[in-house]
Design a protein around this motif. Sequence first.
Motif, short mmCIF file in Angstrom:
data_model
loop_
_atom_site.label_atom_id
_atom_site.label_comp_id
_atom_site.label_asym_id
_atom_site.label_seq_id
_atom_site.Cartn_x
_atom_site.Cartn_y
_atom_site.Cartn_z
N ALA A 70 -29.10 5.85 -44.97
CA ALA A 70 -28.99 4.08 -45.33
C ALA A 70 -27.33 4.50 -46.22
O ALA A 70 -26.72 3.22 -46.68
CB ALA A 70 -29.82 3.67 -46.46
N LYS A 71 -27.74 5.53 -46.78
CA LYS A 71 -26.13 5.79 -47.90
C LYS A 71 -24.82 6.89 -47.24
O LYS A 71 -23.97 6.53 -47.99
CB LYS A 71 -26.33 6.28 -48.98
N TRP B 135 -24.29 7.05 -41.54
CA TRP B 135 -24.60 5.34 -41.93
C TRP B 135 -25.27 4.74 -41.28
O TRP B 135 -23.48 4.24 -40.34
CB TRP B 135 -23.00 5.19 -42.19
N LEU B 136 -26.49 4.94 -41.25
CA LEU B 136 -27.28 3.23 -40.57
C LEU B 136 -27.86 2.18 -41.57
O LEU B 136 -28.50 2.62 -42.24
CB LEU B 136 -27.51 4.83 -39.63
N VAL B 137 -27.99 1.63 -39.85
CA VAL B 137 -28.87 0.47 -40.51
C VAL B 137 -30.20 0.85 -40.15
O VAL B 137 -30.41 0.50 -38.56
CB VAL B 137 -28.34 -0.75 -40.98
N LYS C 122 -28.99 1.69 -36.17
CA LYS C 122 -27.29 0.85 -35.11
C LYS C 122 -26.45 1.79 -36.55
O LYS C 122 -26.80 1.22 -37.74
CB LYS C 122 -26.96 0.10 -35.15
N GLY C 123 -25.03 2.40 -36.60
CA GLY C 123 -24.13 2.05 -37.33
C GLY C 123 -22.86 3.13 -37.08
O GLY C 123 -22.71 3.13 -35.86
N ILE C 124 -22.40 3.88 -38.08
CA ILE C 124 -21.61 4.55 -37.62
C ILE C 124 -21.71 6.09 -37.81
O ILE C 124 -22.29 6.71 -39.24
CB ILE C 124 -20.73 3.81 -39.08
N LEU D 265 -19.85 8.66 -39.86
CA LEU D 265 -18.40 8.74 -40.47
C LEU D 265 -17.56 10.15 -40.38
O LEU D 265 -16.72 10.25 -40.72
CB LEU D 265 -18.96 8.99 -42.11
N TRP E 242 -15.98 7.93 -36.98
CA TRP E 242 -15.64 6.62 -36.88
C TRP E 242 -16.63 5.26 -36.44
O TRP E 242 -16.04 4.16 -35.75
CB TRP E 242 -14.99 5.60 -38.43
N ARG F 64 -19.15 3.86 -33.53
CA ARG F 64 -20.68 3.08 -33.44
C ARG F 64 -21.98 3.91 -32.56
O ARG F 64 -20.92 5.07 -31.89
CB ARG F 64 -20.25 2.53 -32.78
N PHE G 78 -25.76 4.55 -31.64
CA PHE G 78 -26.69 4.02 -31.92
C PHE G 78 -28.28 5.28 -32.24
O PHE G 78 -28.37 5.96 -31.06
CB PHE G 78 -27.26 2.68 -30.74
N PRO H 233 -22.15 3.53 -27.96
CA PRO H 233 -21.29 2.82 -27.03
C PRO H 233 -19.58 2.87 -26.77
O PRO H 233 -18.88 4.11 -27.60
CB PRO H 233 -21.30 1.69 -27.91
#
Lengths: 344, 293
Positions: A263-264, A272-274, A286-288, A290, A293, A295, A297, A310
């Motif tokens: 999350a951080k 960096w994922l939610v 899903k997120g990034i 780092l 940068w 994307r 999943f 993706p």
Amino acid sequence: MVRIRTVMDFKHLLRDKYDETTDTWEETDKVGANSLKAYLLESNISISDVSGPLNKWQALDSQGWYVNTNTQSPDSIFLNTGRRVWILYSLLDARESDLLVDQWTNATRGLDKCWLSRKYLLYWSDKLGWHQRGVGLKFFDGLTPEEEAGYLSLKIWHGATRSIPSLNEVLSIAKDRFAMHSVRWQKKIEGSIPLTEEWYSDGKITINRAYSADEVLTSISEVALRYEDALFEATTLRDKKMGAFELTFTQNIDLDAFSSTVAKGKGLMNLWLVELESEPDFRRYKGIDLHTWDRIFLDVGQNYAYLTVPGKGCVNAAPRIATLQGEDNAGKTDIYFDGVPLFV
Amino acid sequence: MGCRCLSEIENRILLWRNTIQLFHSYKSIGFTGPFFQAGFKEYVIEADFPTEGKSEKKTPDIVTSGPSGWVCIELTGKDGSKESQLEEYTHLDPRFLDAIHGLPPQKDAADVISSRLDPFEDGNYCQITVRNQLSVKKTDNLNNQILRECLKKSNGIDLNRLPTIPISLVPESKNLEIRRGIIDIIMALFDEHCEGLTSQEIAIKALDRLEAKTPDLKIKELSNKIDKELQVAVNEHLKGYLQFNNNKYNAGKKFWKYPNSRQKIGRLLIEWATEPQTKLNNWWKKSPHNPKI
């Protein structure tokens, strides 16, 4: 002002370096501080797009070969660019080399390290004349709070005979449970040892001893090309199908701690994922990534994960996440696509 | 803290995900999809097939060809039978399989299957439903015996933990489905090197490989829907963090690339993408328990 203008000049430079190293070895049984280091780098760019501390290169006579003109030590860093995998050769001190490469890959979008799975680190296992002389294992326990976290860093240089009692048993158990960080190899031909190398999971190779520049370049290029083939294979799978890269682990992952870390965007994994979906033993994110940068999943179970890249995101994320997650919290990690091992 | 359960809002993507993954195999959960088992490892989505004597093309959602034959699969969540469409697919010319789509060539007519999340009458054609478990009906209408057996054997398999696919939105997506579908694309806007994205660029990324087969008008419609959802984020949930300038969405001045800032952005995005709480006052105004109604 650089004096190296051709690939042959470079090989002669290496030959002279090995002569020094070999003398040192024979005198003190230790290698010189500035042994040759090689770094396998994954690239999605051309040489003209690089930035950071190593952004100035002068071409040598052969296509794809360059000498760096940034550093204060001339004729110390060289580059051989392939289609997707570049090989950087450094004659600088190890710490300085490692720092420069880290800074360079961080500063240049589209440039990453090659992340060598266990299969690559053990590539020479069945090759004639090659003998494993040691192994390094790592486990950071990165998802556990610092005050409670364990840590494993184990290097066993067992040499030719493995004569230390019970060593094999310890090694066998540890290798089965933890991520392999490095392997030491020795090539022996008719009693003489033309090559000793140490291979690391982040794509670094230290050449401790060598009699022939061609032997060195051949051994490194061989693995570089295998990795490049794997990148193309993984990219084709990603482009043609919609299945996911499957990562399997030997350690169970604390999913709550994983969620909190990503999350951080903290930790070695640099993700960096939610969290979009949550069950006690399965999460969807899903997120990034780092590093790039791009994307990504990620669907994570207790001892496995599915990675979907993706768009045109870089598939080097698969071995990177597998290697870093393995050393950080997941143990021995393998990558599959439709049940078939990848990056092997 | 993430969303705790998969809600109804992701029906369309769930349908695509659970159908596509039937073509794949995953060791860790011991899953092998029936199409994978039957040798159908190559597939194309939204494959165009010219029709003789007619100007319009037919475009089955998924076309696959393998050693034992070929199959057209139609995915739908809509009420209304797909029987006539499935019937048309039985007349598609198999020579276009390799001529256009690079799939193994065939001589015979296609088998056709409808895929839905829940059962619905689509005529005398094989149907699979893929909500939580695979349910297979009317397999006797398949000519391909191998596929028929593989589907029967796979009846009841769990589909709940199959991997996410790269497609995040379909042209029909709307409301919260859009918000959840583009969360990662919005996170990518916080890259210091990112110059921002238009809603059309966001739509294209979210459609992924569906984009090439989506008419411009549909992409435009989806972009407009994305704008509607993102304006809520810009003006409410992510005010100061996300901004809209010169027709592009990009990171606002409030964002610092520190872990705590990223965590906050993630939390705000989840709040934006989650089922909105009805305000108590609004609920009471419409409630049948309100004596004033």
